[in-house]
Design an enzyme around this catalytic site. Sequence first.
Site, PDB file in Angstrom:
ATOM      1  N   CYS A  39       1.474   6.267  -6.027  1.00 35.41           N
ATOM      2  CA  CYS A  39       0.519   5.651  -5.499  1.00 35.41           C
ATOM      3  C   CYS A  39      -0.336   5.627  -4.020  1.00 35.41           C
ATOM      4  O   CYS A  39      -0.112   3.975  -4.028  1.00 35.41           O
ATOM      5  CB  CYS A  39      -0.174   4.044  -6.430  1.00 35.41           C
ATOM      6  SG  CYS A  39      -0.471   4.758  -8.156  1.00 35.41           S
TER       7      CYS A  39
ATOM      8  N   HIS B 164       0.563   0.911  -0.982  1.00 34.88           N
ATOM      9  CA  HIS B 164      -0.684   1.320  -2.251  1.00 34.88           C
ATOM     10  C   HIS B 164      -1.911   1.947  -2.566  1.00 34.88           C
ATOM     11  O   HIS B 164      -2.268   0.844  -1.743  1.00 34.88           O
ATOM     12  CB  HIS B 164       0.093   0.159  -3.476  1.00 34.88           C
ATOM     13  CG  HIS B 164      -0.277   1.100  -4.579  1.00 34.88           C
ATOM     14  ND1 HIS B 164      -1.338   0.626  -5.322  1.00 34.88           N
ATOM     15  CD2 HIS B 164       0.431   1.134  -5.667  1.00 34.88           C
ATOM     16  CE1 HIS B 164      -1.039   0.542  -6.814  1.00 34.88           C
ATOM     17  NE2 HIS B 164       0.113   1.235  -7.128  1.00 34.88           N
TER      18      HIS B 164
ATOM     19  N   ASP C 198      -0.317  -8.146   0.464  1.00 35.84           N
ATOM     20  CA  ASP C 198      -0.061  -7.382  -1.263  1.00 35.84           C
ATOM     21  C   ASP C 198       1.199  -7.705  -1.961  1.00 35.84           C
ATOM     22  O   ASP C 198       2.073  -7.574  -1.427  1.00 35.84           O
ATOM     23  CB  ASP C 198      -0.622  -6.004  -1.430  1.00 35.84           C
ATOM     24  CG  ASP C 198       0.246  -5.248  -2.839  1.00 35.84           C
ATOM     25  OD1 ASP C 198       0.494  -6.131  -3.474  1.00 35.84           O
ATOM     26  OD2 ASP C 198       0.020  -3.973  -2.816  1.00 35.84           O
TER      27      ASP C 198
ATOM     28  N   LYS D 137       4.750  -6.988 -14.059  1.00 32.00           N
ATOM     29  CA  LYS D 137       5.970  -6.065 -13.009  1.00 32.00           C
ATOM     30  C   LYS D 137       6.507  -7.732 -12.544  1.00 32.00           C
ATOM     31  O   LYS D 137       7.598  -7.837 -12.312  1.00 32.00           O
ATOM     32  CB  LYS D 137       5.326  -6.310 -11.119  1.00 32.00           C
ATOM     33  CG  LYS D 137       4.610  -5.496 -11.965  1.00 32.00           C
ATOM     34  CD  LYS D 137       4.162  -4.806 -10.142  1.00 32.00           C
ATOM     35  CE  LYS D 137       3.608  -3.667 -10.011  1.00 32.00           C
ATOM     36  NZ  LYS D 137       3.466  -2.279 -10.359  1.00 32.00           N
TER      37      LYS D 137
ATOM     38  N   GLN E   8       5.147  -6.186  -5.006  1.00 30.02           N
ATOM     39  CA  GLN E   8       6.317  -6.119  -5.366  1.00 30.02           C
ATOM     40  C   GLN E   8       6.997  -7.081  -4.327  1.00 30.02           C
ATOM     41  O   GLN E   8       8.653  -7.000  -4.399  1.00 30.02           O
ATOM     42  CB  GLN E   8       7.026  -4.404  -4.280  1.00 30.02           C
ATOM     43  CG  GLN E   8       6.450  -3.831  -4.876  1.00 30.02           C
ATOM     44  CD  GLN E   8       6.524  -3.440  -6.219  1.00 30.02           C
ATOM     45  OE1 GLN E   8       7.898  -3.474  -6.485  1.00 30.02           O
ATOM     46  NE2 GLN E   8       5.695  -2.214  -7.011  1.00 30.02           N
TER      47      GLN E   8
HETATM   48  C1  PLP Z   1       2.977  -2.401  -4.060  1.00 27.84           C
HETATM   49  C2  PLP Z   1       1.752  -2.557  -5.004  1.00 27.84           C
HETATM   50  N1  PLP Z   1       0.602  -2.841  -4.784  1.00 27.84           N
HETATM   51  C3  PLP Z   1      -0.283  -3.194  -6.060  1.00 27.84           C
HETATM   52  C4  PLP Z   1       0.161  -2.174  -7.299  1.00 27.84           C
HETATM   53  C5  PLP Z   1      -2.031  -2.513  -8.159  1.00 27.84           C
HETATM   54  O1  PLP Z   1      -1.364  -3.415  -9.086  1.00 27.84           O
HETATM   55  P1  PLP Z   1      -1.847  -3.397 -10.208  1.00 27.84           P
HETATM   56  O2  PLP Z   1      -1.309  -1.757 -10.769  1.00 27.84           O
HETATM   57  O3  PLP Z   1      -0.784  -4.107 -11.803  1.00 27.84           O
HETATM   58  O4  PLP Z   1      -3.135  -3.725 -10.445  1.00 27.84           O
HETATM   59  C6  PLP Z   1       1.343  -2.538  -7.394  1.00 27.84           C
HETATM   60  C7  PLP Z   1       1.642  -1.393  -8.172  1.00 27.84           C
HETATM   61  O5  PLP Z   1       2.031  -0.459  -8.923  1.00 27.84           O
HETATM   62  C8  PLP Z   1       2.030  -2.112  -6.589  1.00 27.84           C
HETATM   63  O6  PLP Z   1       3.522  -1.660  -6.519  1.00 27.84           O
END
Ligand code: PLP
Lengths: 148, 417
Positions: free
Chosen positions: B374, B131, B208, B234, B211
């Site tokens: 993203c 991401h 990270d 999430k 998910q």
């Molecule tokens: C794999 C992953 N990493 C990071 C993020 C970023 O999360 P946040 O926008 O809540 O900071 C997301 C959210 O879309 C994600 O799916």
Amino acid sequence: MELDSLYQQVILDHYKNPKHKNLNESYTAQVHHVNPSCGDEITLNIQVQAGKVAGISWDGVGCSISQASTSIMTELVLGKDIDSAFEILGEFTDLMQSKGTKSGDEEVLEDAVALAGVSKFPARIKCALLGWMAFKDAVLQSKDKLGE
Amino acid sequence: MSKKFDPVEVRKDFPIFSKVMRGNSGLVYLDSGATSQKPREVLDAEREFYEKNNAAVHRGSHLLAEEASAAYEGARQKVASFIGANVDDVIFTKSATESLNAIAYSLGNSKSGSRYEIKSGDRIVLSEMEHHANLIPWQQLAKRTGAELAWFDVDSNGRLDLSNASELINSRTKIVALTHQSNVLGTINPVSEIAAIAHKVGALFVLDGCQSVPHFPVNVQSLGIDFLAFSGHKAVGPTGVGVLWAKAEHLAGMEPFLFGGSMIESVTMTNATWAPAPRKFEAGVPNMAQAVGLGAAVDYLQKLGMANVAAHDEELTGYALEKFSALSGVRIIGPKDLKDRGAVISFVVDGIHPHDVGQVLDQYGVAVRTGHHCAWPLMKKFGITGTTRASFYLYNDFQDIDILIDSIDRAQKYFKV
Ligand SMILES: Cc1ncc(COP(=O)(O)O)c(C=O)c1O
């Protein structure tokens, strides 16, 4: 169905058979625009001559709304002088911001009135404007280059 | 382990499911990968904090300040036991994005000669499926320090290509940052295996968990990682609160990234020293009500049982993969089998742009995500501009998937493809 107000037949037709979607090698300005929220991209070439849009061509990937809107736009502005093309642009931007309260002046916008329904779907307005904003940018860049 | 739950009963805990969507349809929410919906318990916990306990935590000598601090620290304890961590190693941030940036900036702030220093010639290893939140902070750190970026490729099935892992993670590698589960492909990566390779060369492993933490049991000890980032929103929690977990030795050795109130031990006009973690990394009055809400979210998930949540996800994904395989003109981007695969299905429909697919689905109350998610470099790898993505969670059932499949069919008819 609400969907039909968004996807009028004219839009689906332009989507299937887009106009001027074939980059012409001669141009006064070339611009590349992206919609960062969905990754759609467009390259647009424009030929400005004696204050007129003498040529316009484009290529790109995008949804039916962005592709149809760009196709319709090229038909509308080709051969027009810059001032009237910008008037059409202004009229179209107003229509997009109308939140469904306007149906658009068919005299000025022709096929583009079919996009009126887009203004009720906030997430899609950017799609409809992608090609138009590229056109505006290309004209301004041409003017700079031609020293007008 | 508690008995498996019934998603139809679960849905009753989430007020949003009474919403009437476009086309007079009920809500078929298949966008939990972007953000999950919130149960009443979480909403109540936030409201109750404001109504009964609201005060700035760790300051003030009054009853409310005591109660607020107890509620906030109680939430930290809940989150810690949820991920198998020590309570002092759990830091509240505003989001996973902030957590990942905090790690990158903290490492970037290291004093010269510190083991955490990132220098020119050092290497940071990522993957093509990250991401943007786990890509750009490292890109920027590399630019600031002169370190180089290297990454694992993704193969055509959406799995990491690990064949060159030991060349990629070489002796110059300082950081390996990887997603636990891809938010686009659903792929679950072999974290422990890669973390072990990283540790062999003395690199730090950043996970990270955006998910993964909401979807299956995640234990920071058994994974053998150094850092974990995830977002509350999430995981049926509120927006505005995220978690950064790190091993105690790292929190002690690293420099802070945000400076200000609450994070200090002592201050003069020219100098300051830091409080121990977690406060060292929590400058300013934190998002208290949101942290308390996240505590309630963790309680909610534990009441259902994370093993049950994972089993439910797997059941839905298996069912959906089977249904998708019967569709013509629809291609899944990501693994087509259930092995090491989470409850996210990205797909492209021949001849229909994802935005248009999403629009038709919306007409039937089906909420999906469309676009590049993203993960722009990953889209480029697959030669596409975007996908439509359905993601499942504890309130979804087989019927939701049937409606999704029906609506895709309707989109194909609508666009005559
Ligand atoms: C794999 C992953 N990493 C990071 C993020 C970023 O999360 P946040 O926008 O809540 O900071 C997301 C959210 O879309 C994600 O799916």
